[in-house]
Write an enzyme that holds these catalytic residues in place. Structure first.
Site, mmCIF file in Angstrom:
data_model
loop_
_atom_site.group_PDB
_atom_site.id
_atom_site.type_symbol
_atom_site.label_atom_id
_atom_site.label_comp_id
_atom_site.label_asym_id
_atom_site.label_seq_id
_atom_site.Cartn_x
_atom_site.Cartn_y
_atom_site.Cartn_z
ATOM 1 N N ASP A 47 37.624 44.327 37.861
ATOM 2 C CA ASP A 47 38.649 43.452 38.458
ATOM 3 C C ASP A 47 39.968 44.218 38.628
ATOM 4 O O ASP A 47 40.929 43.702 39.193
ATOM 5 C CB ASP A 47 38.829 42.153 37.660
ATOM 6 C CG ASP A 47 39.333 42.376 36.248
ATOM 7 O OD1 ASP A 47 39.475 43.538 35.830
ATOM 8 O OD2 ASP A 47 39.601 41.359 35.557
ATOM 9 N N SER A 48 39.998 45.471 38.157
ATOM 10 C CA SER A 48 41.143 46.345 38.451
ATOM 11 C C SER A 48 41.309 46.533 39.952
ATOM 12 O O SER A 48 42.347 46.992 40.415
ATOM 13 C CB SER A 48 40.962 47.714 37.772
ATOM 14 O OG SER A 48 39.660 48.214 37.988
ATOM 15 N N ASP A 86 32.403 42.800 37.359
ATOM 16 C CA ASP A 86 33.399 42.339 36.388
ATOM 17 C C ASP A 86 33.794 40.903 36.723
ATOM 18 O O ASP A 86 34.308 40.628 37.812
ATOM 19 C CB ASP A 86 34.629 43.259 36.516
ATOM 20 C CG ASP A 86 35.454 43.304 35.255
ATOM 21 O OD1 ASP A 86 35.054 42.700 34.241
ATOM 22 O OD2 ASP A 86 36.503 43.979 35.282
ATOM 23 N N LYS A 116 30.307 41.933 33.309
ATOM 24 C CA LYS A 116 31.175 42.196 32.160
ATOM 25 C C LYS A 116 32.152 41.036 31.998
ATOM 26 O O LYS A 116 32.652 40.504 32.992
ATOM 27 C CB LYS A 116 31.973 43.491 32.356
ATOM 28 C CG LYS A 116 32.942 43.756 31.208
ATOM 29 C CD LYS A 116 33.590 45.124 31.299
ATOM 30 C CE LYS A 116 34.777 45.192 32.223
ATOM 31 N NZ LYS A 116 35.885 44.265 31.913
ATOM 32 N N GLU A 118 35.555 39.594 29.449
ATOM 33 C CA GLU A 118 36.577 39.973 28.472
ATOM 34 C C GLU A 118 36.656 38.913 27.378
ATOM 35 O O GLU A 118 36.717 37.716 27.682
ATOM 36 C CB GLU A 118 37.950 40.070 29.165
ATOM 37 C CG GLU A 118 38.031 41.168 30.196
ATOM 38 C CD GLU A 118 39.426 41.300 30.826
ATOM 39 O OE1 GLU A 118 40.367 40.598 30.388
ATOM 40 O OE2 GLU A 118 39.563 42.114 31.757
ATOM 41 N N GLU A 185 39.145 48.722 24.938
ATOM 42 C CA GLU A 185 40.285 49.188 25.738
ATOM 43 C C GLU A 185 41.570 49.228 24.904
ATOM 44 O O GLU A 185 41.954 48.248 24.260
ATOM 45 C CB GLU A 185 40.482 48.263 26.964
ATOM 46 C CG GLU A 185 41.677 48.685 27.816
ATOM 47 C CD GLU A 185 41.677 48.117 29.232
ATOM 48 O OE1 GLU A 185 40.690 47.476 29.635
ATOM 49 O OE2 GLU A 185 42.679 48.335 29.929
HETATM 50 O O1 KIV Z 1 38.592 46.269 35.644
HETATM 51 C C1 KIV Z 1 38.392 47.369 35.133
HETATM 52 O O2 KIV Z 1 38.513 48.407 35.772
HETATM 53 C C2 KIV Z 1 38.015 47.390 33.728
HETATM 54 C C3 KIV Z 1 37.874 48.727 33.097
HETATM 55 C C4 KIV Z 1 39.162 49.383 32.965
HETATM 56 C C5 KIV Z 1 37.153 48.653 31.809
HETATM 57 O O3 KIV Z 1 37.831 46.381 33.146
#
Ligand code: KIV
Length: 294
Positions: A47-48, A86, A116, A118, A185
């Site tokens: 989600d970055s 994510d 993934k 969080e 992280e």
């Molecule tokens: O969104 C992302 O890029 C992440 C990684 C930094 C682990 O969650």
């Protein structure tokens, strides 16, 4: 390099064999293709992308539809790496049924092989529901960027004894819930080491020191493309942003000065017909001819 399809089982086995797990983010077809060719084990459609692809100030703005759109693009470029989607803010913490459905969209529409999420102990029942629906899940604890307003910013986590104990216990509970790996992280390396010893599944560090079973990094960070923010753990493995900039300035200068494109980059009309087309052009009334086509 001869490469093989990576599965969740391969990722778990690497920890047992003491082999490091190499993972990275990607958000589009062309980058994903390059990453896949490099032999990297796992691609996270993180989600970055909210920040590095879409220009938002944090990861909270990206939507499920945008995440699926990018996951599809990555899937089209990958043959070997394991693809993990994510789950974005609000897509899995409001309602368990919605969480399972949203996770399923990453698999069914996006072509991801896992998702993934969080969070720690508090989301274990959601993780179990996803796994019951045959969806593979990766955990993520420490600095979980979807909670930055709770943390008060992008701050290192687990710096007190109490906070460190909580991270270790969260990791154990995530393992018990069935995640196949956990992203750690921005936590002190000593605590990441303890977690790595405590769990039988791989830990994947980002700002969590050298003792994790694997590492992850944002591709735009390590290539030096996204340079607005540089956390301590980011190493530039390339200065691609600078090379792109240089190439763009060269392109602009060459177009302005009539250097590009020269004939090397131009198509030829057949030599035999050149006289005929030039004669026609000189003798015809172009406006009249054009009107015949309307
Ligand atoms: O969104 C992302 O890029 C992440 C990684 C930094 C682990 O969650």
């Amino acid at each position: 390099m001869s490469l093989q399809k990576v599965t969740v089982k391969n990722i778990i086995a690497k920890k047992k064999k003491g082999e490091k797990i190499v993972t990275i983010t990607s958000y589009d077809y062309s980058f994903a293709k390059l990453v896949d060719k490099s032999g990297i084990d796992l691609i996270l459609v993180g989600d970055s992308l909210s920040m590095v692809m879409l220009g938002y100030k944090n990861t909270l703005s990206v939507t499920m539809d945008e995440m699926i759109h990018h996951t599809k693009a990555v899937s089209r470029g990958v043959s070997n790496a394991l693809i993990v989607g994510d789950m974005p803010f609000l897509s899995y913490k409001v309602d368990i049924k919605d969480a399972v459905k949203n996770a399923g969209r990453f698999i069914q529409e996006g072509g991801a092989e896992a998702v993934k999420v969080e969070g720690g102990t508090e989301i274990c029942s959601t993780i179990k529901a996803m796994i019951e629906a045959d969806i593979q899940v990766m955990g993520h604890i420490g600095l979980t960027p979807q909670a930055i307003y709770e943390f008060g910013g992008f701050l290192v986590q687990g710096k007190t004894v109490e906070a460190a104990k909580k991270l270790v216990l969260d990791a154990k509970n995530l393992e018990e819930a069935g995640v196949f790996a956990i992203v750690l992280e921005c936590i002190p390396w000593q605590i990441a080491k303890l977690i790595t010893i405590a769990v039988n599944i791989p830990t994947i560090g980002i700002g969590a020191g050298p003792h994790c079973d694997g590492q992850i990094i944002v591709i735009h960070d390590m290539l030096g493309i996204f340079t607005e923010i540089k956390p301590k753990f980011v190493k530039y493995f390339g200065k691609i942003g600078e090379s792109i900039n240089r190439a763009l300035v060269d392109y602009r200068n060459e177009v302005i000065n009539g250097i590009y494109p020269d004939l090397e980059y131009s198509y030829e009309f057949p030599q035999d017909d050149l006289i005929e087309i030039n004669e026609w052009f000189e003798n015809v009334n172009i406006d009249e001819e054009a009107r015949k086509f309307t």
